[in-house]
Design an enzyme around this catalytic site. Structure first.
Site, mmCIF file in Angstrom:
data_model
loop_
_atom_site.group_PDB
_atom_site.id
_atom_site.type_symbol
_atom_site.label_atom_id
_atom_site.label_comp_id
_atom_site.label_asym_id
_atom_site.label_seq_id
_atom_site.Cartn_x
_atom_site.Cartn_y
_atom_site.Cartn_z
ATOM 1 N N ALA A 56 0.769 -1.212 0.072
ATOM 2 C CA ALA A 56 0.129 0.133 -0.030
ATOM 3 C C ALA A 56 0.893 1.327 -0.144
ATOM 4 O O ALA A 56 0.128 2.293 -0.447
ATOM 5 C CB ALA A 56 -0.802 0.087 1.109
ATOM 6 N N TYR A 57 2.302 1.076 0.720
ATOM 7 C CA TYR A 57 2.902 2.329 0.824
ATOM 8 C C TYR A 57 4.209 2.494 -0.058
ATOM 9 O O TYR A 57 4.787 3.458 -0.368
ATOM 10 C CB TYR A 57 3.449 2.431 2.212
ATOM 11 C CG TYR A 57 2.121 2.548 3.298
ATOM 12 C CD1 TYR A 57 1.354 3.857 3.244
ATOM 13 C CD2 TYR A 57 1.730 1.620 3.940
ATOM 14 C CE1 TYR A 57 0.546 3.838 4.118
ATOM 15 C CE2 TYR A 57 0.614 1.698 4.597
ATOM 16 C CZ TYR A 57 -0.018 2.699 4.696
ATOM 17 O OH TYR A 57 -1.166 2.938 5.720
ATOM 18 N N ASP A 167 2.969 -3.220 13.109
ATOM 19 C CA ASP A 167 2.160 -3.737 12.055
ATOM 20 C C ASP A 167 2.648 -5.356 11.809
ATOM 21 O O ASP A 167 3.007 -5.544 10.749
ATOM 22 C CB ASP A 167 2.492 -2.827 10.945
ATOM 23 C CG ASP A 167 1.315 -3.085 9.847
ATOM 24 O OD1 ASP A 167 0.475 -3.915 10.142
ATOM 25 O OD2 ASP A 167 1.707 -2.811 8.790
#
Ligand SMILES: Nc1ncnc2c1ncn2[C@@H]1O[C@H](COP(=O)(O)OP(=O)(O)OP(=O)(O)O)[C@@H](O)[C@H]1O
Length: 534
Positions: A56-57, A167
């Protein structure tokens, strides 16, 4: 993405394929995964034309460390220069994080709207992909993965203040297939816990309730996430699969409702460990408690490796069944040592954890009784009961020591804390055994920090222990490797290091084991000899 013309031309020069037209060459270059498309500002790292994955990043490319000649992961993360500047403190911490179960962070810089960082390359993808591939991995494999993840977390949480990953999930845990080596990655979201953090960050399915509450959270959020990972490993299901979106997950989590797939777990030990990890923050396991849970723990057993004819000089080994490398070898003088003293010394030197005190003491005494002919013989392969050396499993006087070379014996009463350490081959990385680190030649003017940090890492000691050793050496004005190499045995004795620390440091420094023999002479004094002049 920025690219440097210099690197492109050098790639061109190295390319020996022949092309009929310029267009063909350009087309070939675009698809050539080995083509260098960018070079780090210091020239050390090269980015290749090969995407390893996208999240996502960030986008992760294959790269090369041109100095060392190995492949690395080149991570590109879109951010502003200001945000990059704010990360500087964390980057310094990440550079210091060194553990076999955490992906190494090598270097970073800012270029063209991107925070670029170089990390260790993992060859077999993520744990999630592996779980999908293996369908339902057997519990032995799951245990091995769990122990490695927890060792990484124990290390991160042992920082002061603890480093919180924030995370942990199966996509952020990477595997090197050949050896089943598991490492925690994506440290980009790790934050130092300074007071309490208020940022909501992470992946909803793996976020502990307190992370949603904005009242602050601790390193225990990583344990909650680990519990969810274990749930995924054993069921193959993503937790809260039954929810359609983050809001539904949040609702369940805040009501204390666990993922549905938890009800499918039959094994009571697995279930109990997961429940301890998903418990409310104040009741939740720490990483250390989790690794000591019965599901992951293994019971040790003592075996006799060798004995002299009189059966009073023994080489014993603490073995942890089912775990290849986990064992501790030590000499035992049955005439002078007692099981209690030897075991206490091992615990004091952190070679064995306290929780095994009773069982190992008991097992050594069982062996001594059997050798003395007063017990059950069945466990002692190749041994017949000898004339009674001991009548009650206890003896007086000298205690044989665990050694880095497996060879020291000396009277504990005369030489306190002397030489307890691990056999290099038979080490136990779980609680302070040595892991196999390649020998490194330190230059004479290198700072002692390099040696001390490597040694602490090799023996699974945390940064606090490394700092303690460092302080003791610096107190004696030891600053460089050269200073340390000049030292005699007597100087080492004055450093106020434990014998374990002293031996471990010397082993790394000289690249071989100081073969020290310490014996009790007949008049009760202790003599030492070394075979390497150290
Ligand atoms: N060190 C590495 N070695 C090999 N492949 C990697 C490495 N790091 C990342 N990758 C690959 O790149 C992909 C994207 O990385 P990652 O998932 O860490 O990105 P992210 O944007 O931070 O993630 P997320 O979407 O989980 O927040 C991974 O799924 C993996 O396939």
């Amino acid at each position: 993405m920025s690219s440097r013309s210099g690197s492109e031309s050098s790639a061109h020069e190295d390319d020996h394929t022949t092309f009929s037209s310029l267009a063909e060459y350009i087309d070939h270059s675009k698809h050539d995964p080995e083509k260098v498309v960018e070079v780090s500002p210091n020239g050390r790292y090269a980015k290749l034309n090969s995407v390893l994955g996208k999240g996502a990043y960030k986008i992760v490319y294959k790269g090369i460390d041109r100095e060392e000649g190995y492949e690395v992961a080149w991570n590109c993360f879109q951010t502003t220069k200001q945000e990059y500047a704010e990360l500087s403190q964390e980057v310094e911490i990440l550079k210091r994080v060194r553990h076999p179960n955490i992906i190494n962070f090598h270097d970073c810089w800012y270029s063209n709207t991107e925070f670029i960082f170089i990390t260790e390359l993992m060859t077999s993808g993520t744990l999630r992909e592996y779980i999908r591939k293996l369908q339902s991995p057997n519990l032995r494999v799951v245990k091995r993965w769990c122990r490695q993840i927890l060792k990484g977390l124990i290390y991160l949480h042992s920082y002061d203040p603890p480093i919180i990953h924030r995370d942990i999930k199966c996509d952020n845990i990477f595997i090197n297939g050949a050896h089943g080596e598991v490492k925690i990655g994506d440290m980009g979201t790790a934050k130092m816990k300074i007071g309490k953090k208020y940022t909501v960050i992470g992946t909803p399915e793996f976020m502990a309730p307190e992370m949603y509450e904005e009242k602050g959270y601790s390193e225990k959020v990583d344990i909650y996430a680990f519990g969810m990972c274990l749930l995924e490993m054993v069921t193959g299901d993503y937790p809260y699969n039954e929810c359609k979106n983050a809001a539904q997950i949040y609702k369940k989590v805040s009501q204390g409702l666990k993922p549905e797939c938890l009800s499918r777990i039959i094994d009571p030990e697995v279930l109990s460990l997961i429940q301890h990890c998903l418990a409310p923050e104040h009741e939740r396991y720490s990483a250390q408690e989790a690794i000591e849970d019965p599901f992951l723990g293994v019971e040790p057993e003592v075996v006799v490796l060798t004995s002299n004819e009189a059966k009073n000089h023994l080489t014993l080994q603490v073995v942890f069944k089912g775990m290849d490398k986990l064992s501790v070898k030590f000499e035992f003088n049955a005439d002078t040592d007692t099981a209690e003293e030897v075991v206490n010394e091992m615990i004091e030197e952190q070679v064995l954890p306290q929780r095994y005190q009773r069982i190992i003491t008991h097992d050594i005494n069982r062996i001594l009784r059997e050798l003395a002919g007063t017990g059950d013989k069945k466990d002692i392969a190749g041994f017949t009961p000898s004339s009674p050396m001991l009548t009650n499993g206890h003896s007086h006087g000298a205690v044989s020591q665990l050694t880095l070379d497996g060879s020291v014996t000396s009277p504990l009463s005369q030489v306190p804390r002397n030489g307890t350490s691990l056999s290099r081959k038979n080490s136990n990385p779980d609680w302070g055994g040595e892991m196999e680190l390649p020998f490194k030649e330190y230059s004479m003017d290198a700072p002692i920090e390099d040696l001390v940090n490597d040694t602490a890492m090799a023996y699974h000691r945390g940064p606090d222990k490394a700092n303690e050793w460092l302080a003791k050496l610096k107190n004696q004005d030891i600053v460089t490797i050269g200073d340390l190499k000049d030292m005699q045995d007597s100087d080492w004795a004055g450093f106020d290091l434990t014998v374990f620390a002293s031996r471990a440091l010397r082993n790394r420094l000289f690249g071989k084991r100081p073969h020290t023999l310490t014996r009790a002479s007949s008049n009760g004094t202790t003599t030492s000899t070394t075979d390497d002049g150290n």
